[in-house]
Design a protein around this motif. Structure first.
Motif, PDB file in Angstrom:
ATOM      1  N   ALA A  30      69.686-129.619 -13.689  1.00 56.84           N
ATOM      2  CA  ALA A  30      70.880-130.442 -13.895  1.00 56.84           C
ATOM      3  C   ALA A  30      72.118-129.786 -13.289  1.00 56.84           C
ATOM      4  CB  ALA A  30      71.094-130.692 -15.387  1.00 56.84           C
ATOM      5  N   GLN A  31      72.176-128.464 -13.360  1.00 51.11           N
ATOM      6  CA  GLN A  31      73.321-127.752 -12.790  1.00 51.11           C
ATOM      7  C   GLN A  31      73.303-127.787 -11.267  1.00 51.11           C
ATOM      8  OE1 GLN A  31      72.480-124.061 -14.727  1.00 51.11           O
ATOM      9  NE2 GLN A  31      73.480-124.640 -16.646  1.00 51.11           N
ATOM     10  N   VAL A  32      72.113-127.741 -10.685  1.00 51.82           N
ATOM     11  CA  VAL A  32      71.979-127.861  -9.225  1.00 51.82           C
ATOM     12  C   VAL A  32      72.488-129.222  -8.766  1.00 51.82           C
ATOM     13  CG1 VAL A  32      70.304-128.104  -7.344  1.00 51.82           C
ATOM     14  CG2 VAL A  32      70.077-126.221  -8.974  1.00 51.82           C
ATOM     15  N   VAL A  33      72.051-130.271  -9.451  1.00 49.65           N
ATOM     16  CA  VAL A  33      72.484-131.625  -9.104  1.00 49.65           C
ATOM     17  C   VAL A  33      73.987-131.764  -9.290  1.00 49.65           C
ATOM     18  CG1 VAL A  33      72.282-134.075  -9.706  1.00 49.65           C
ATOM     19  CG2 VAL A  33      70.236-132.628  -9.662  1.00 49.65           C
ATOM     20  N   GLY A  34      74.511-131.199 -10.375  1.00 52.33           N
ATOM     21  CA  GLY A  34      75.943-131.280 -10.637  1.00 52.33           C
ATOM     22  C   GLY A  34      76.779-130.608  -9.567  1.00 52.33           C
ATOM     23  N   ALA A  35      76.341-129.435  -9.115  1.00 51.18           N
ATOM     24  CA  ALA A  35      77.089-128.709  -8.083  1.00 51.18           C
ATOM     25  C   ALA A  35      76.991-129.407  -6.736  1.00 51.18           C
ATOM     26  CB  ALA A  35      76.575-127.280  -7.974  1.00 51.18           C
ATOM     27  N   ALA A  36      75.771-129.790  -6.341  1.00 48.54           N
ATOM     28  CA  ALA A  36      75.560-130.386  -5.017  1.00 48.54           C
ATOM     29  C   ALA A  36      76.181-131.773  -4.902  1.00 48.54           C
ATOM     30  CB  ALA A  36      74.065-130.454  -4.718  1.00 48.54           C
ATOM     31  N   SER A  37      76.211-132.531  -6.003  1.00 49.29           N
ATOM     32  CA  SER A  37      76.770-133.883  -5.943  1.00 49.29           C
ATOM     33  C   SER A  37      78.277-133.863  -5.706  1.00 49.29           C
ATOM     34  CB  SER A  37      76.456-134.642  -7.237  1.00 49.29           C
ATOM     35  OG  SER A  37      77.033-133.990  -8.353  1.00 49.29           O
ATOM     36  N   ASN A  38      78.904-132.715  -5.910  1.00 51.56           N
ATOM     37  CA  ASN A  38      80.330-132.575  -5.610  1.00 51.56           C
ATOM     38  C   ASN A  38      80.573-132.244  -4.144  1.00 51.56           C
ATOM     39  OD1 ASN A  38      81.618-133.071  -8.138  1.00 51.56           O
ATOM     40  ND2 ASN A  38      80.868-131.094  -8.875  1.00 51.56           N
ATOM     41  N   ILE A  39      79.492-132.232  -3.362  1.00 50.53           N
ATOM     42  CA  ILE A  39      79.613-131.967  -1.924  1.00 50.53           C
ATOM     43  C   ILE A  39      79.232-133.214  -1.144  1.00 50.53           C
ATOM     44  CG2 ILE A  39      78.789-130.532  -0.005  1.00 50.53           C
ATOM     45  CD1 ILE A  39      78.447-128.263  -2.087  1.00 50.53           C
ATOM     46  N   ASP A  40      77.929-133.577  -1.123  1.00 49.98           N
ATOM     47  CA  ASP A  40      77.521-134.837  -0.499  1.00 49.98           C
ATOM     48  C   ASP A  40      76.064-135.138  -0.870  1.00 49.98           C
ATOM     49  OD1 ASP A  40      75.679-133.662   1.529  1.00 49.98           O
ATOM     50  OD2 ASP A  40      77.524-132.869   2.404  1.00 49.98           O
ATOM     51  N   PRO A  41      75.631-136.413  -0.700  1.00 50.91           N
ATOM     52  CA  PRO A  41      74.267-136.806  -1.093  1.00 50.91           C
ATOM     53  C   PRO A  41      73.170-136.066  -0.336  1.00 50.91           C
ATOM     54  CG  PRO A  41      75.652-138.747  -0.829  1.00 50.91           C
ATOM     55  CD  PRO A  41      76.437-137.585  -0.308  1.00 50.91           C
TER      56      PRO A  41
ATOM     57  N   VAL B  97      60.959-129.332   2.369  1.00 50.30           N
ATOM     58  CA  VAL B  97      61.992-128.331   2.681  1.00 50.30           C
ATOM     59  C   VAL B  97      61.507-127.315   3.708  1.00 50.30           C
ATOM     60  CG1 VAL B  97      63.091-128.551   0.443  1.00 50.30           C
ATOM     61  CG2 VAL B  97      61.316-126.832   0.763  1.00 50.30           C
ATOM     62  N   GLY B  98      60.205-127.320   4.002  1.00 46.92           N
ATOM     63  CA  GLY B  98      59.680-126.454   5.047  1.00 46.92           C
ATOM     64  C   GLY B  98      59.626-124.995   4.641  1.00 46.92           C
ATOM     65  N   LEU B  99      59.306-124.169   5.613  1.00 48.53           N
ATOM     66  CA  LEU B  99      59.138-122.730   5.382  1.00 48.53           C
ATOM     67  C   LEU B  99      60.429-122.038   4.925  1.00 48.53           C
ATOM     68  CD1 LEU B  99      56.983-120.571   5.445  1.00 48.53           C
ATOM     69  CD2 LEU B  99      57.558-120.126   7.838  1.00 48.53           C
ATOM     70  N   PRO B 100      61.608-122.355   5.524  1.00 44.41           N
ATOM     71  CA  PRO B 100      62.833-121.677   5.063  1.00 44.41           C
ATOM     72  C   PRO B 100      63.090-121.878   3.570  1.00 44.41           C
ATOM     73  CG  PRO B 100      63.242-122.790   7.139  1.00 44.41           C
ATOM     74  CD  PRO B 100      61.887-123.224   6.677  1.00 44.41           C
TER      75      PRO B 100
ATOM     76  N   THR C 223      73.165-133.003   0.875  1.00 41.99           N
ATOM     77  CA  THR C 223      73.038-131.664   0.305  1.00 41.99           C
ATOM     78  C   THR C 223      72.342-131.720  -1.049  1.00 41.99           C
ATOM     79  OG1 THR C 223      75.069-130.921   1.418  1.00 41.99           O
ATOM     80  CG2 THR C 223      74.326-129.616  -0.457  1.00 41.99           C
ATOM     81  N   THR C 224      72.662-132.746  -1.837  1.00 40.48           N
ATOM     82  CA  THR C 224      72.059-132.911  -3.159  1.00 40.48           C
ATOM     83  C   THR C 224      70.544-133.079  -3.052  1.00 40.48           C
ATOM     84  OG1 THR C 224      74.090-133.971  -3.952  1.00 40.48           O
ATOM     85  CG2 THR C 224      72.115-134.246  -5.296  1.00 40.48           C
ATOM     86  N   GLU C 225      70.107-133.853  -2.068  1.00 45.84           N
ATOM     87  CA  GLU C 225      68.676-134.094  -1.897  1.00 45.84           C
ATOM     88  C   GLU C 225      67.930-132.806  -1.562  1.00 45.84           C
ATOM     89  OE1 GLU C 225      65.592-136.728   0.884  1.00 45.84           O
ATOM     90  OE2 GLU C 225      67.746-137.119   0.957  1.00 45.84           O
TER      91      GLU C 225
ATOM     92  N   ALA D 109      71.014-125.733   5.122  1.00 49.50           N
ATOM     93  CA  ALA D 109      71.132-124.376   4.587  1.00 49.50           C
ATOM     94  C   ALA D 109      71.939-124.365   3.287  1.00 49.50           C
ATOM     95  CB  ALA D 109      71.789-123.462   5.612  1.00 49.50           C
ATOM     96  N   LEU D 110      72.972-125.207   3.204  1.00 50.01           N
ATOM     97  CA  LEU D 110      73.776-125.274   1.988  1.00 50.01           C
ATOM     98  C   LEU D 110      72.937-125.784   0.823  1.00 50.01           C
ATOM     99  CD1 LEU D 110      76.553-124.996   0.644  1.00 50.01           C
ATOM    100  CD2 LEU D 110      77.039-127.361   1.318  1.00 50.01           C
ATOM    101  N   GLY D 111      72.115-126.806   1.085  1.00 53.31           N
ATOM    102  CA  GLY D 111      71.233-127.324   0.044  1.00 53.31           C
ATOM    103  C   GLY D 111      70.240-126.269  -0.418  1.00 53.31           C
ATOM    104  N   ILE D 112      69.705-125.502   0.531  1.00 52.52           N
ATOM    105  CA  ILE D 112      68.761-124.425   0.186  1.00 52.52           C
ATOM    106  C   ILE D 112      69.461-123.365  -0.664  1.00 52.52           C
ATOM    107  CG2 ILE D 112      67.406-122.510   1.136  1.00 52.52           C
ATOM    108  CD1 ILE D 112      66.721-124.321   3.506  1.00 52.52           C
ATOM    109  N   TYR D 113      70.707-123.037  -0.313  1.00 53.78           N
ATOM    110  CA  TYR D 113      71.463-122.025  -1.055  1.00 53.78           C
ATOM    111  C   TYR D 113      71.730-122.477  -2.493  1.00 53.78           C
ATOM    112  CZ  TYR D 113      75.346-118.926  -2.364  1.00 53.78           C
ATOM    113  OH  TYR D 113      76.154-118.021  -3.016  1.00 53.78           O
ATOM    114  N   ILE D 114      72.177-123.716  -2.652  1.00 51.55           N
ATOM    115  CA  ILE D 114      72.488-124.232  -3.986  1.00 51.55           C
ATOM    116  C   ILE D 114      71.217-124.357  -4.820  1.00 51.55           C
ATOM    117  CG2 ILE D 114      73.335-126.256  -5.257  1.00 51.55           C
ATOM    118  CD1 ILE D 114      75.332-126.701  -2.970  1.00 51.55           C
ATOM    119  N   GLY D 115      70.176-124.970  -4.247  1.00 50.65           N
ATOM    120  CA  GLY D 115      68.920-125.139  -4.973  1.00 50.65           C
ATOM    121  C   GLY D 115      68.192-123.833  -5.233  1.00 50.65           C
ATOM    122  N   GLY D 116      68.433-122.850  -4.377  1.00 51.03           N
ATOM    123  CA  GLY D 116      67.733-121.574  -4.496  1.00 51.03           C
ATOM    124  C   GLY D 116      68.390-120.571  -5.412  1.00 51.03           C
TER     125      GLY D 116
END
Length: 317
Positions: free
Chosen positions: A179-190, A70-73, A192-194, A166-173
Motif C-alpha cells: 500500500a505504501q508503494v502504491v501511495g508513493a508511486a501514485s504521486n508521480i505517475d500511473p 519487470v525483467g532481469l533488472p 511508475t505506479t505499475e 528505473a524509478l518504478g524499480i527503485y520505489i517498488g524495490g
C-alpha cells in the motif's frame, strides 16, 4: 477493515493489518479484563493457525507473469535488496544493538520483503513472542509512511535521476508495504505506479525461498546446539509451500477473476484477524523494553534502503 477504508487513513497508507494490530494492542492493554476467558482459545487459534492459512493464500496476489514483466533488472534489484536488508538487519541488530535474534530478524523481514505481512510470515517460523512482531511492525509503519511522502518529494526536487522504469524499480524495490508503494508511486505517475507495484510483488514472491532457507538455518542451528527434537523437525513451513502453489495457480488463470478478487479480500480479512490477535497478546511494557533499539535498527535499514537501494538500481539499469 472499515477503519482502513476511511479516506484519511487510506491516504496515510495504513493497511488493515496495521490498523488491526493497533486496535488489538489498545484492547489487549486497556480492556483485556473485559474479555471472556473462553475467548483466549480463539485468540490463540487466530494468531497461529489462521495466520499460517492466511499467509499461504497471500500467494494469490502474485503471478509468474508479473515477475517476468519487470525483467532481469527488476528481479536483480529485488533479490539484492531482500538479501542485503536481511543480512544487515540481522547482524547489526544482534551485534551492534544487542537485540535478540527473533526481534532483529522480524524487523529486517518487515523492511526487506513486504512489511507487516512478512513479519507475520516469519513469526511462526521463528516461534517468536507476539510483542516482538508488534515492535517490528511499528518500524514498518513509521518508515514506510515516511517513504510515501519523502520519495515523491525527492523525485520532484530532481534528486532521483531515473527514467520511469528505473524509478518504478527503485520505489517498488525499497518501500516496505504494498500500500505504501502504491501511495508513493501514485504521486508521480500511473506508469511508475505499475512498474513499482510489479517489482514490489516480486519482492513478495521472494518470501518463499527466504522462509525455506530460514527453516534450514534454524534446523542446523538447533542441531549444533544439541536440540535434537527441534532440529529433527521438517524445516519447510507448509504455509510457504501453500503460498508458492497458490501463486502458480494464480499464474495459470484457472480461477475466475471475480473469485480471485473475493478470495484476496477474504485473505486480507484473515490476516487482519491474525494481526489483531497478536496485538491483543502484546503488552506495552514489552514494547518499551526493546522499542528504542528496534527503532534504531529500523532507521539504519531505512538509510540502507534509500541510499543502498539507489546504488543497486543505478548498477542494474
Amino acid at each position: 477493515m472499515q477503519l482502513a477504508d476511511l479516506p484519511a487513513i487510506r491516504q496515510l497508507g495504513f493497511s488493515p493489518l496495521v490498523v488491526g494490530i493497533v486496535c488489538g494492542m489498545l484492547y489487549g492493554n486497556f480492556l483485556r479484563g473485559t474479555m471472556p476467558v473462553d475467548w483466549g482459545v480463539g485468540v490463540n487459534f487466530t494468531a497461529r493457525r489462521l495466520l499460517r492459512i492466511a499467509v499461504a493464500f497471500y500467494g494469490l496476489n502474485i503471478s509468474i507473469q508479473q515477475i517476468a514483466a519487470v525483467g532481469l533488472p527488476g528481479l536483480a534489484v529485488s533479490v539484492a535488496v531482500v538479501v542485503g536488508t536481511l543480512l544487515i538487519g540481522t547482524l547489526v541488530g544482534q551485534r551492534l544493538l544487542g537485540l535478540d535474534r527473533d526481534t532483529a530478524m522480524l524487523t529486517a523481514a518487515g523492511s526487506a520483503i513486504c512489511g507487516a505481512a512478512a513479519v507475520l510470515a516469519f513469526e511462526p517460523t521463528l516461534r517468536a513472542a507476539p510483542h516482538k512482531s508488534a515492535v517490528a511492525v511499528a518500524t514498518v509503519v513509521l518508515f514506510g509512511t515516511l517513504s510515501m511522502f519523502l520519495y515523491p518529494v525527492l523525485y520532484h526536487a530532481g534528486w532521483l535521476q531515473f527514467d520511469t522504469q528505473a524509478l518504478g524499480i527503485y520505489i517498488g524495490g525499497t518501500i516496505h508495504e504494498v500500500a505504501q508503494v502504491v501511495g508513493a508511486a501514485s504521486n508521480i505517475d500511473p506508469a511508475t505506479t505499475e512498474v513499482a507495484t510489479i517489482v514490489k510483488m516480486t519482492r513478495v514472491a521472494l518470501l518463499v525461498p527466504v522462509l525455506l532457507v530460514l527453516g534450514l538455518y534454524l534446523r542446523s542451528a538447533a542441531s549444533h546446539a544439541g536440540g535434537q527434537a527441534k532440529g529433527a523437525k521438517l524445516p519447510i513451513p507448509w504455509f510457504a509451500v501453500g503460498f508458492l502453489v497458490l501463486a502458480i495457480i494464480n499464474s495459470l488463470n484457472i480461477i475466475p477473476a471475480d473469485a480471485v478478487a473475493a478470495i484476496r479480500r477474504l485473505d486480507v480479512f484473515a490476516l487482519t484477524m491474525a494481526m489483531t490477535a497478536l496485538g491483543i497478546e502484546t503488552r506495552f511494557a514489552q514494547i518499551r523494553k526493546a522499542g528504542p533499539r528496534v527503532m534504531a535498527l529500523g532507521l539504519i535499514l531505512y538509510a540502507w534502503l534509500l541510499v543502498g537501494g539507489y546504488g543497486i538500481v543505478k548498477l542494474a539499469s
